[in-house]
Design a protein around this motif. Structure first.
Motif, short mmCIF file in Angstrom:
data_model
loop_
_atom_site.label_atom_id
_atom_site.label_comp_id
_atom_site.label_asym_id
_atom_site.label_seq_id
_atom_site.Cartn_x
_atom_site.Cartn_y
_atom_site.Cartn_z
N GLY A 1 0.78 -1.23 0.00
CA GLY A 1 0.00 0.00 0.00
C GLY A 1 0.81 1.28 0.00
N THR A 2 2.14 1.18 0.10
CA THR A 2 2.98 2.38 0.14
C THR A 2 3.14 2.97 -1.26
N ALA A 3 3.48 4.26 -1.30
CA ALA A 3 3.64 4.96 -2.58
C ALA A 3 4.82 4.37 -3.36
N ASN A 4 4.75 4.47 -4.66
CA ASN A 4 5.76 3.86 -5.53
C ASN A 4 6.30 4.93 -6.49
N ASP A 5 7.26 5.72 -6.01
CA ASP A 5 7.85 6.78 -6.81
C ASP A 5 8.83 6.16 -7.81
N VAL A 6 8.60 6.41 -9.11
CA VAL A 6 9.43 5.81 -10.16
C VAL A 6 10.07 6.89 -11.03
N THR A 7 10.21 8.08 -10.48
CA THR A 7 10.79 9.18 -11.26
C THR A 7 12.16 8.82 -11.80
N ALA A 8 13.00 8.18 -10.98
CA ALA A 8 14.35 7.84 -11.41
C ALA A 8 14.35 6.84 -12.56
N ASN A 9 13.33 5.98 -12.62
CA ASN A 9 13.27 4.98 -13.69
C ASN A 9 12.79 5.58 -15.01
N TRP A 10 12.09 6.71 -14.91
CA TRP A 10 11.55 7.37 -16.10
C TRP A 10 12.04 8.82 -16.16
N ALA A 11 13.33 9.01 -15.94
CA ALA A 11 13.88 10.36 -15.89
C ALA A 11 13.69 11.09 -17.21
N ASP A 12 13.70 10.37 -18.33
CA ASP A 12 13.50 11.02 -19.63
C ASP A 12 12.09 11.61 -19.74
N LEU A 13 11.10 10.92 -19.18
CA LEU A 13 9.74 11.45 -19.20
C LEU A 13 9.59 12.59 -18.20
N ALA A 14 10.26 12.47 -17.06
CA ALA A 14 10.23 13.55 -16.07
C ALA A 14 10.80 14.84 -16.66
N LEU A 15 11.89 14.71 -17.41
CA LEU A 15 12.50 15.87 -18.05
C LEU A 15 11.54 16.48 -19.06
N ALA A 16 10.89 15.65 -19.85
CA ALA A 16 9.91 16.15 -20.82
C ALA A 16 8.76 16.85 -20.12
N GLY A 17 8.40 16.37 -18.94
CA GLY A 17 7.29 16.95 -18.20
C GLY A 17 7.55 18.35 -17.69
N MET A 18 8.80 18.78 -17.71
CA MET A 18 9.12 20.14 -17.27
C MET A 18 8.52 21.19 -18.21
N GLN A 19 8.07 20.77 -19.40
CA GLN A 19 7.40 21.70 -20.31
C GLN A 19 6.02 22.09 -19.81
N LEU A 20 5.44 21.28 -18.93
CA LEU A 20 4.09 21.51 -18.44
C LEU A 20 4.07 22.67 -17.45
N PRO A 21 2.96 23.36 -17.34
CA PRO A 21 2.85 24.41 -16.33
C PRO A 21 2.78 23.83 -14.92
N VAL A 22 3.29 24.58 -13.97
CA VAL A 22 3.27 24.14 -12.58
C VAL A 22 1.83 23.92 -12.12
N GLY A 23 1.60 22.80 -11.44
CA GLY A 23 0.27 22.49 -10.92
C GLY A 23 -0.50 21.46 -11.71
N VAL A 24 0.03 21.05 -12.86
CA VAL A 24 -0.65 20.05 -13.67
C VAL A 24 -0.40 18.65 -13.11
N VAL A 25 -1.43 17.83 -13.08
CA VAL A 25 -1.30 16.41 -12.73
C VAL A 25 -1.99 15.62 -13.84
N LEU A 26 -1.24 14.69 -14.44
CA LEU A 26 -1.75 13.88 -15.55
C LEU A 26 -1.76 12.40 -15.19
N ASP A 27 -2.59 11.66 -15.88
CA ASP A 27 -2.63 10.20 -15.76
C ASP A 27 -2.40 9.62 -17.15
N GLY A 28 -1.51 8.62 -17.23
CA GLY A 28 -1.23 8.04 -18.53
C GLY A 28 -0.45 6.76 -18.42
#
Length: 282
Positions: free
Chosen positions: A40-67
């Motif tokens: 039941g604990t959170a599963n942060d995978v930012t490090a595994n998808w760093a390329d997508l995290a970098l691309a997400g910096m284009q988004l405005p602050v405050g956006v939350v997406l599901d995909g």
């Protein structure tokens, strides 16, 4: 032939074969989270998808997406490549991303900097907001919206023709459906219907496991059918990082070595019986 749901207010989206990811654009960075761990604990995978995290910096602050986080290999979605990302160390994940970049296929927006929490909005309104957001900020690959249509004929073409490209089937959503309540409001039409089961152990030696002990959605714990060699090899790799297992028994009295190994998909039709068929490790 599989019958697709039909209705004037239904929307159809391809169901891509990847890992579901929530993307948060915070004040300073982007955070990616996969489905919660078995405990039941959170599963942060930012490090595994760093390329997508970098691309997400284009988004405005405050956006939350599901995909869905997916990886294309030779023009086809490769779930094995997605699994390699998920199971890798951050350093190895970066190397994998250089060879096989990820794609974030967005199918919903949960929060918007101007409108706040939009999960209670109807699907058709959230979808319009998502498309407008991506257009206004010039967001393109590797972040892109999944296709959607109200044309059941086109949806049938997607269902029949895209399986070879790594598309599992379709997700059908009503125009009025909100995000609250989760995906239970969405009907998934798969080529092979599966359900998730928690792995609680295995039989045989750790280096060559024979069967998995799984806890089914109804709470029963039972043994799977014999694992095929590729699946057994994947499980053996996971077991290599685990400590000693304790002995346990299913409700039917079958003995197994108890250890938490995450989640697998099993064929839905087999869960009625004493054994289940494992299709893949999540």
């Amino acid at each position: 032939m599989t019958t697709l749901p039909v209705g004037a207010d239904l929307h159809y989206e391809p169901k891509l074969d990847g890992h579901r990811l929530i993307m948060w654009r915070t004040e300073d960075t982007v955070r990616l989270q996969a489905r919660p761990r078995p405990d039941g604990t959170a599963n942060d995978v930012t490090a595994n998808w760093a390329d997508l995290a970098l691309a997400g910096m284009q988004l405005p602050v405050g956006v939350v997406l599901d995909g869905e986080g997916v990886v294309y290999v030779n023009g086809r979605i490769d779930f094995g490549a997605v699994q390699s990302r998920a199971k890798s160390t951050p350093a190895r994940a970066r190397l994998l991303a250089e060879r096989r970049p990820g794609t974030y296929a967005v199918f919903d927006i949960l929060q918007h900097p101007e409108w706040g929490d939009v999960r209670g909005w109807p699907y058709v309104r959230r979808r319009a907001l998502l498309e407008r957001l991506l257009d206004e900020y010039g967001i393109g690959p590797p972040i892109q919206a999944v296709p959607t249509t109200t044309d059941v004929g086109l949806a049938r073409v997607w269902y029949d023709a895209l399986q070879t490209q790594g598309v599992e089937g379709l997700v059908v959503k009503a125009s009025s459906s909100t995000y609250r309540g989760g995906s239970r409001q969405w009907k998934k039409v798969r080529h092979a219907e599966t359900v998730d089961a928690a792995v609680v152990g295995y039989t045989g030696p750790a280096a060559r496991p024979r069967r998995l002990a799984v806890r089914l959605p109804d709470g029963r714990t039972t043994l799977s059918q014999a694992l095929k060699a590729p699946l057994a090899a994947q499980v053996a790799l996971l077991l290599a990082s685990k400590g000693p297992a304790r002995r346990a028994h299913t409700i039917g009295g079958d003995a197994y070595s108890a250890v938490d190994l995450g989640v697998v998909e099993v064929l839905a039709g087999t869960t009625r019986h004493a054994v289940v068929t494992v299709t893949r490790v999540r």
